[in-house]
Structures are given as C-alpha cells and as structure tokens.
Design an enzyme around this catalytic site. Sequence first.
Site, PDB file in Angstrom:
ATOM      1  N   ASP A 279     -58.582   0.813  18.043  1.00  0.00           N
ATOM      2  CA  ASP A 279     -58.753   2.185  17.573  1.00  0.00           C
ATOM      3  C   ASP A 279     -59.760   3.036  18.347  1.00  0.00           C
ATOM      4  O   ASP A 279     -59.646   4.248  18.373  1.00  0.00           O
ATOM      5  CB  ASP A 279     -59.119   2.175  16.082  1.00  0.00           C
ATOM      6  CG  ASP A 279     -58.988   3.542  15.437  1.00  0.00           C
ATOM      7  OD1 ASP A 279     -58.062   4.273  15.818  1.00  0.00           O
ATOM      8  OD2 ASP A 279     -59.800   3.869  14.572  1.00  0.00           O
TER       9      ASP A 279
ATOM     10  N   LEU B  70     -54.293  -1.802  12.752  1.00  0.00           N
ATOM     11  CA  LEU B  70     -53.616  -2.168  13.991  1.00  0.00           C
ATOM     12  C   LEU B  70     -54.623  -2.439  15.100  1.00  0.00           C
ATOM     13  O   LEU B  70     -55.648  -1.770  15.206  1.00  0.00           O
ATOM     14  CB  LEU B  70     -52.671  -1.049  14.439  1.00  0.00           C
ATOM     15  CG  LEU B  70     -51.517  -0.698  13.493  1.00  0.00           C
ATOM     16  CD1 LEU B  70     -50.771   0.527  14.013  1.00  0.00           C
ATOM     17  CD2 LEU B  70     -50.564  -1.883  13.338  1.00  0.00           C
TER      18      LEU B  70
ATOM     19  N   CYS C 268     -49.878  15.231  -0.634  1.00  0.00           N
ATOM     20  CA  CYS C 268     -51.058  15.741   0.057  1.00  0.00           C
ATOM     21  C   CYS C 268     -51.677  16.907  -0.702  1.00  0.00           C
ATOM     22  O   CYS C 268     -51.018  17.920  -0.941  1.00  0.00           O
ATOM     23  CB  CYS C 268     -50.695  16.186   1.477  1.00  0.00           C
ATOM     24  SG  CYS C 268     -52.114  16.841   2.396  1.00  0.00           S
TER      25      CYS C 268
ATOM     26  N   CYS D 267     -59.035   9.967   2.472  1.00  0.00           N
ATOM     27  CA  CYS D 267     -58.063  10.267   1.414  1.00  0.00           C
ATOM     28  C   CYS D 267     -56.899   9.296   1.558  1.00  0.00           C
ATOM     29  O   CYS D 267     -56.375   9.099   2.659  1.00  0.00           O
ATOM     30  CB  CYS D 267     -57.576  11.710   1.555  1.00  0.00           C
ATOM     31  SG  CYS D 267     -56.334  12.198   0.319  1.00  0.00           S
TER      32      CYS D 267
END
Length: 383
Positions: A137, A172, A201, A244
């Site tokens: 990442d 990942l 959302c 979130c």
Amino acid sequence: MRTSTSENLRALIDAEAHRAGFEAVAVTRPDAIPLAPARLAEFVSDGFHGSMEWIAETVQRRAEPSTLWPEVRSIIVLAMNYGPDHDPRGLQARRDRGAISVYAQNRDYHDVMKGRLKEIAGKIVARVGGDVKVFVDTAPVMEKPLAEAAGLGWQGKHTNLVSRAHGSWLFLGTIFTTAELEPDTAEIDHCGSCRACLDACPTDAFPAPYRLDARRCISYLTIENKGPIPREFREKMGNRIYGCDDCLAACPWNKFASAAAEAKLAARADLREPQLSELLALDDASFRAFFSGSPVKRIGRDRFVRNVVIAAGNSSDASLTPIARRLLDDASPLVRGAAIWALSRLLPDREFGDLAATASKTETDVVVRQEWLAALTPPVGAD
C-alpha cells in the site's frame, strides 16, 4: 504449459501464503492492467484525488508496474481477510461513541503484512534465486486492479476489491518477482444491477458507479485531509472519527465472508467503541500512547481530535460541552475551529452568542476567526 520448476514454486508460494495467514494468493503479469493508466489519469484530471498530490506525481509508475521495476516478470497478489464479526454501522446509533474504521481497530496492517510477505519472498529467492520486491500500500502500486487481473476478486462499484469468498474485507499486498510464473485467470465483475454500496455513502462520494470523488469521502476527509472538515460534510460525518465502512459493509457479498476472528486481526477492545469524552481529552503524548501500533497514529493528534470534536457536535450530548469549551484554548487552530462548530450545536443559541462575544475577541488565527463568523451567521433561508 507450466514447467516442473514453475509448478513447484507455485506450490511453495501457496503453502507459505497459507502458513502466513493469507486467505488468498494469485499471480498476474505486470502488463495485465492495460486499462488502469487511462482510468487513473481521468481520476487525477478530474481532481478526485483532492490533496493527495503523491498520486498525481506518481501516475506513470502506478499505472505501469514495469515502470516501477523493469525487471519484474510476475506479480504475486496476496489477500488477508479482516472481516468484522458484526455490522460496524450499528455503532452510528451510539452518538456518545466514536466509530473507527474496522481496518484500523487493530495493529497497523502494513506492519502485520509486510513481515510475512518478506518471509514468503525470501523463500522464493531461496528456491529459485532471482530478485523480489515487497509492497503493502505505501508504494505506487495499484493493488486492486492487479488483484482483479490475478483473479482474487473484482473492483466493485465502490472501487474497492470484492471477493465472492471474502466480500469487501480484504487487505492486499504484492510480491514483485523476476521469476516466471503462470498467471491465474482474471475475475469478472459480479456486481450486476446492485448499487447498495453507492446508496450507502452518506456524502454521495460516487459520481457514478466505479468512480470515487475522494474529496467527498469520509475516509479521505478524516484521514488525508489536513485542513478543517468542510462544513457541508460535518453533520454527515455523524460519529465517524477515522474512516468510514458504510460502502464496504453494505456489500451483499459480505454474507460469504467469514469473520476474521484470529488474534492477528481481532479488534482492540478499546477501539471497538471508544467514548468521545475520553478521546477529546487526548493531548499529544496520550494520543501517541493510546494509538501506539495503530494506523490512526499516522494522522497525528490534532487531525484526530478535530474529527472527534465534529462527532461531539453531532452527538447532542450536553455533557461534552465543558471539554469542548476547553478546546477553544487548544494550541491547534484545527481543533479550536472544530470546537466552535461543535459548541454552536451543543449550546443554546443565546449561550453560544454570549460565549462568542468574549472568546472570539482573543482569537488571532484567520481561519478560526472565520469559523466564529460562520457559526454566528444564520443559514440562507433562516428566519
């Protein structure tokens, strides 16, 4: 056809990945994401990356893995399930508590995964030689398109990876290697007509399916955004104080995901539903101590407390008023500005007006003075 060496290496990789706690592993080629460059360029040209300038600065390296490392021949993508044992959205009803994104309720996943990826990479080199590079990442690697190309899942309408076996809850990591490995088959999109993630959302951050405007995303606003939370999003934040999970939690494919109950990913008890009153009292030293080993620590005390103060303003909890008042004298303009907004919602209008008449006179920061002005200005259309 795979050679015996390639087959043996793949068997080793699969076995080591499972031993290291990864739920899925697959292989793809560095040239397997030809559509990624144009999509990334559009994301940046539309300004959807907000203040994340490092994305704009590394567009070419992100879109083309071989540009990042020309020697790479195969990319191994590994996934670790961090699915919660409950729907995290339930905490939003408890406005005296702060909602921290599921992924951040444990140790920093970079630390959890990187050491394990390095162990696997070391076994690859010991077996076949060559060279490897490990990424989690932090490097300009587009993990999600690569994971889709490798067959681990597909990028859903919320732009995150979705797996038929693990839903939307996957960390990942990648291992770039000079070894030649047979690639796996890419996954296809299984979203169909579903738009549950888009409708979930709270800030309408998806201008279209498969497109995210990060500037409207609560994860971006609470983590990457270094300035005040834009006023149009403050009430919509509710009690979300770090990230979130709404779009992820809404995904119907989560019903096939097993909860990540192993110790390596179990949430810290004190981060599952922390009290706003305790978080508001954190100074820099206590913030660093409380979030030691947590990804939350990376944003620093001021940005975090800014988020908590906004949540306090949304809480309707008058017991938080005294500490919010004290934060008007905080050393951080970011915190002081958020405290003004919170108090404008927690105090009766007359009491807030009296407070503003005295407290605003001693404020020297231009942005914070603008907060006082905005808080005292009736909204358009008000009587």
